[in-house]
Design a protein around this motif. Sequence first.
Motif, PDB file in Angstrom:
ATOM      1  N   SER A 226       2.199  -4.967  -9.823  1.00 33.27           N
ATOM      2  CA  SER A 226       3.045  -3.821  -8.779  1.00 33.27           C
ATOM      3  C   SER A 226       2.820  -4.205  -7.511  1.00 33.27           C
ATOM      4  CB  SER A 226       2.200  -2.663  -8.906  1.00 33.27           C
ATOM      5  OG  SER A 226       0.795  -2.600  -8.823  1.00 33.27           O
ATOM      6  N   ASN A 227       3.273  -3.305  -6.597  1.00 36.96           N
ATOM      7  CA  ASN A 227       3.201  -3.608  -4.938  1.00 36.96           C
ATOM      8  C   ASN A 227       1.800  -4.056  -4.651  1.00 36.96           C
ATOM      9  OD1 ASN A 227       5.972  -3.186  -4.670  1.00 36.96           O
ATOM     10  ND2 ASN A 227       5.606  -1.122  -3.831  1.00 36.96           N
ATOM     11  N   LEU A 228       0.922  -3.279  -4.975  1.00 37.86           N
ATOM     12  CA  LEU A 228      -0.651  -3.380  -4.677  1.00 37.86           C
ATOM     13  C   LEU A 228      -1.283  -4.767  -5.044  1.00 37.86           C
ATOM     14  CD1 LEU A 228      -3.082  -2.009  -3.381  1.00 37.86           C
ATOM     15  CD2 LEU A 228      -3.768  -1.430  -5.759  1.00 37.86           C
ATOM     16  N   GLY A 229      -0.924  -5.433  -6.388  1.00 36.42           N
ATOM     17  CA  GLY A 229      -1.501  -6.488  -6.981  1.00 36.42           C
ATOM     18  C   GLY A 229      -3.102  -5.957  -7.043  1.00 36.42           C
ATOM     19  N   ASN A 230      -3.811  -7.056  -7.150  1.00 38.97           N
ATOM     20  CA  ASN A 230      -5.080  -6.774  -7.471  1.00 38.97           C
ATOM     21  C   ASN A 230      -5.870  -5.816  -6.604  1.00 38.97           C
ATOM     22  OD1 ASN A 230      -8.310  -7.883  -6.854  1.00 38.97           O
ATOM     23  ND2 ASN A 230      -7.868  -8.315  -9.130  1.00 38.97           N
ATOM     24  N   TYR A 231      -6.745  -4.825  -7.107  1.00 42.42           N
ATOM     25  CA  TYR A 231      -6.966  -3.641  -6.032  1.00 42.42           C
ATOM     26  C   TYR A 231      -8.351  -4.197  -5.032  1.00 42.42           C
ATOM     27  CZ  TYR A 231      -9.840   0.124  -4.425  1.00 42.42           C
ATOM     28  OH  TYR A 231     -10.286   1.004  -3.533  1.00 42.42           O
ATOM     29  N   GLU A 232      -8.987  -5.025  -5.718  1.00 42.93           N
ATOM     30  CA  GLU A 232     -10.457  -5.426  -4.796  1.00 42.93           C
ATOM     31  C   GLU A 232      -9.735  -6.573  -3.776  1.00 42.93           C
ATOM     32  OE1 GLU A 232     -10.459  -5.049  -8.116  1.00 42.93           O
ATOM     33  OE2 GLU A 232     -12.008  -3.537  -8.099  1.00 42.93           O
TER      34      GLU A 232
ATOM     35  N   GLU B  43      -5.251  18.606   4.968  1.00 42.81           N
ATOM     36  CA  GLU B  43      -6.050  17.979   6.190  1.00 42.81           C
ATOM     37  C   GLU B  43      -5.857  16.638   6.347  1.00 42.81           C
ATOM     38  OE1 GLU B  43      -6.999  20.332   4.087  1.00 42.81           O
ATOM     39  OE2 GLU B  43      -8.279  21.826   4.933  1.00 42.81           O
ATOM     40  N   THR B  44      -5.709  15.773   5.398  1.00 46.16           N
ATOM     41  CA  THR B  44      -5.880  14.339   5.301  1.00 46.16           C
ATOM     42  C   THR B  44      -4.262  13.947   5.531  1.00 46.16           C
ATOM     43  OG1 THR B  44      -5.624  13.932   2.860  1.00 46.16           O
ATOM     44  CG2 THR B  44      -7.528  14.426   3.646  1.00 46.16           C
ATOM     45  N   GLY B  45      -3.440  14.762   5.446  1.00 44.09           N
ATOM     46  CA  GLY B  45      -1.943  14.408   5.359  1.00 44.09           C
ATOM     47  C   GLY B  45      -1.530  13.224   4.577  1.00 44.09           C
ATOM     48  N   GLY B  46      -2.091  12.499   3.737  1.00 42.94           N
ATOM     49  CA  GLY B  46      -1.691  11.552   2.859  1.00 42.94           C
ATOM     50  C   GLY B  46      -2.933  11.289   1.855  1.00 42.94           C
ATOM     51  N   GLN B  47      -2.254  10.590   0.830  1.00 42.34           N
ATOM     52  CA  GLN B  47      -3.284  10.180  -0.142  1.00 42.34           C
ATOM     53  C   GLN B  47      -4.565   9.459   0.217  1.00 42.34           C
ATOM     54  OE1 GLN B  47      -0.030   8.168  -2.127  1.00 42.34           O
ATOM     55  NE2 GLN B  47       0.494   9.804  -3.290  1.00 42.34           N
ATOM     56  N   LEU B  48      -5.559   9.655  -0.315  1.00 42.94           N
ATOM     57  CA  LEU B  48      -6.859   8.788   0.124  1.00 42.94           C
ATOM     58  C   LEU B  48      -7.717   8.193  -1.142  1.00 42.94           C
ATOM     59  CD1 LEU B  48      -8.405  11.173   2.786  1.00 42.94           C
ATOM     60  CD2 LEU B  48      -6.786   9.277   3.075  1.00 42.94           C
ATOM     61  N   ILE B  49      -7.506   8.811  -2.402  1.00 43.21           N
ATOM     62  CA  ILE B  49      -8.343   8.440  -3.455  1.00 43.21           C
ATOM     63  C   ILE B  49      -7.460   8.243  -4.530  1.00 43.21           C
ATOM     64  CG2 ILE B  49     -10.118   8.565  -5.136  1.00 43.21           C
ATOM     65  CD1 ILE B  49     -11.918   9.664  -2.731  1.00 43.21           C
ATOM     66  N   CYS B  50      -7.157   7.096  -5.286  1.00 40.63           N
ATOM     67  CA  CYS B  50      -5.953   7.090  -6.121  1.00 40.63           C
ATOM     68  C   CYS B  50      -6.282   6.190  -7.228  1.00 40.63           C
ATOM     69  CB  CYS B  50      -4.470   6.635  -5.374  1.00 40.63           C
ATOM     70  SG  CYS B  50      -4.107   7.678  -4.135  1.00 40.63           S
ATOM     71  N   ASN B  51      -5.412   6.412  -8.539  1.00 44.31           N
ATOM     72  CA  ASN B  51      -5.255   5.275  -9.268  1.00 44.31           C
ATOM     73  C   ASN B  51      -3.977   4.403  -9.113  1.00 44.31           C
ATOM     74  OD1 ASN B  51      -7.502   6.001 -11.735  1.00 44.31           O
ATOM     75  ND2 ASN B  51      -6.477   7.970 -10.907  1.00 44.31           N
ATOM     76  N   TYR B  52      -3.911   3.253  -9.364  1.00 43.83           N
ATOM     77  CA  TYR B  52      -2.896   2.236  -9.218  1.00 43.83           C
ATOM     78  C   TYR B  52      -2.404   1.773 -10.499  1.00 43.83           C
ATOM     79  CZ  TYR B  52      -5.508   3.145  -5.061  1.00 43.83           C
ATOM     80  OH  TYR B  52      -6.349   3.619  -3.922  1.00 43.83           O
ATOM     81  N   PRO B  53      -1.220   1.429 -10.372  1.00 41.28           N
ATOM     82  CA  PRO B  53      -0.269   0.717 -11.628  1.00 41.28           C
ATOM     83  C   PRO B  53      -1.221  -0.700 -11.907  1.00 41.28           C
ATOM     84  CG  PRO B  53       1.342   1.169 -10.031  1.00 41.28           C
ATOM     85  CD  PRO B  53       0.073   1.606  -9.342  1.00 41.28           C
ATOM     86  N   SER B  54      -1.784  -1.226 -10.965  1.00 37.21           N
ATOM     87  CA  SER B  54      -2.689  -2.351 -11.459  1.00 37.21           C
ATOM     88  C   SER B  54      -3.985  -2.179 -11.808  1.00 37.21           C
ATOM     89  CB  SER B  54      -2.340  -3.427 -10.092  1.00 37.21           C
ATOM     90  OG  SER B  54      -3.030  -2.775  -9.033  1.00 37.21           O
ATOM     91  N   MET B  55      -4.546  -1.062 -11.787  1.00 34.29           N
ATOM     92  CA  MET B  55      -5.939  -0.877 -11.879  1.00 34.29           C
ATOM     93  C   MET B  55      -6.113  -0.257 -13.481  1.00 34.29           C
ATOM     94  SD  MET B  55      -8.511   0.709  -9.061  1.00 34.29           S
ATOM     95  CE  MET B  55      -8.467   2.656  -9.631  1.00 34.29           C
TER      96      MET B  55
END
Length: 574
Positions: free
Chosen positions: A16-22, A362-374
């Motif tokens: 996916s766009n993110l690739g490896n999370y770490e 208040e945060t306006g956007g995503q901050l903690i998430c799950n990703y297709p690559s994780m």
Amino acid sequence: MSQLQGEIITADAPSSNLGNYEEAYANFHWEDVEKQFSWYVTGKVNLAYEAIDRHVDAGKGDRPALLFSDSARNETYTFADLQRKSNQFANVLRGQGISKGDRVFVFMPRSPELYVSILGIIKIGAVVGPLFEAFMETAVKDRLEDSGAVALVTTPGLLPRVKRDELPLLKTIFLVGEDIETQEGIVDYNTAMEAASEETEIEWVNREDGLILHYTSGSTGKPKGVYHVHNAMLQHYHTGSVVLDLRENDVYWCTADPGWVTGTSYGIFAPWLHGVTNVVRGGRFSPGDWYETLQRNKVTVWYSAPTAFRMLMGAGEDIVKQYDLSHVRHILSVGEPLNPEVVRWGHKVYGHRIHDTWWMTETGGQLICNYPSMPIKPGSMGKPVPGIEAAIIDDNGKILPPNRMGNLAVRTPWPSMMRLIWNNAPKYEEYFRIPGWYISGDTAYMDEDGYFWFQGRIDDVINSSGERIGPFEVESKLVEHPAVAEAGVIGKPDPTRGEIIKAFISLREGYTPSEELKAEIARFVKEGLSAHAAPREIEFKDKLPKTRSGKIMRRVLKAWELNLPAGDLSTIED
Ligand code: WTA
């Protein structure tokens, strides 16, 4: 606390766009995102330009931007169409003397005109104030009054809920509908649009200039105006890429209404900043209708909420088989805890994992998430978005070790962090009371692998079907009813809605408890405030537990309801 931690559903799209999370997390720089935008060249920016006009300038004007449908309409708008229409509305606004910094509210059901209005407002540098269509008189007035709104876009059907004589600053109302009778202060939207030029001068603003004011509920006081600036687009763009995993030819559907932050940040900004096709479905939730919407539009990325997924799960597996959902590639959820059971069911029935995402108005956007690559741990909200540092801290700001519950906090600042609470600096400061951190008001813990697990709220805010409800606002309405002496409101756990609103009420002299009275009181809140704020359960009590200073102790009400010990009662009245 950790019995769920062992379960893992492996990554479904490592490429996916993110690739490896770490790796992505370690190598991330906001500067790389900034280079996407025109301010890098000119120093000035406008989110509406970046979301719409930029794609037209890049030769993609013919691409479908909005696929709108409801029971009466089925319409497609290209990026070029939205450019022309938002230009027209920008000109209509300017024709009424509205300009940069003014607050302009939108109050109507989902329709193409709603989306065009929001873009037009942003184009002139004014600040959008979205109001959910279910709001009634008091809710509408509180928000328009607090923000000092000068204009409103609404429909003839909703106009009676706008108390114009009590809102002296509200100069202009644009009415979207047929056969509008214009009068002083009322403009016929369609006629004005037809007369307006399709070209306009975009107001180029600074990154820190106002974009949107979303009213949301806390546990005390009236709803607060959470103020975001154009700079938030960095977060919308970035998460659109790494969390929504948007690609050029995606057809994306976010089921949220723009009256809530998910419906703007991720129902408008993130998809259009990426130039993808955005599906909007009007009307109410029904499983068949939703599956049909996914099928007909060939939706590839689908963002919804736990309550909806639970209701779809309740509707069963057979109905899913009646539809072709083969285009769906990526599913996400937000707004309330996503049950592990729902994640497992979705994986089995849709063949895709449901990716939980955590964030707030208040945060306006995503901050903690799950990703297709994780890998997903069902029940966990996932890990911080690259560029975001999150931690569990105690009340003194000390970072707690893994598996210890505490305040879910985020290192300040980040691009889409709220910049103000409108007219309420003390409230704003409360979130930042520990230097260097934003305190979310949620409690959570982080496990040894760095996954975050939601535990609850530290205050009395109620989350029903993913909608945030302030108990104070409901209580204030309840005590306006002639039968109600005092009222205390809590969230009661509910298998479908997460929580429902339950009100404890003591009656005035001369009123006797009855089922009819309960129904009447619930209707009173529904008609005065909004349907989603009306208590689903009411219990009459002779007396409510109060502190010596007279504050109703919701904590004790909750303990009564759940048959739990009430905890420290040293401040109770008697
Ligand atoms: C809750 C919606 C558990 C949380 C974008 C937060 C969640 C509040 C999740 C914000 C999640 C949101 N898991 N709880 N993934 N996402 N919440 O402002 O309590 O309407 O503080 O923003 O919803 O609600 P809001």
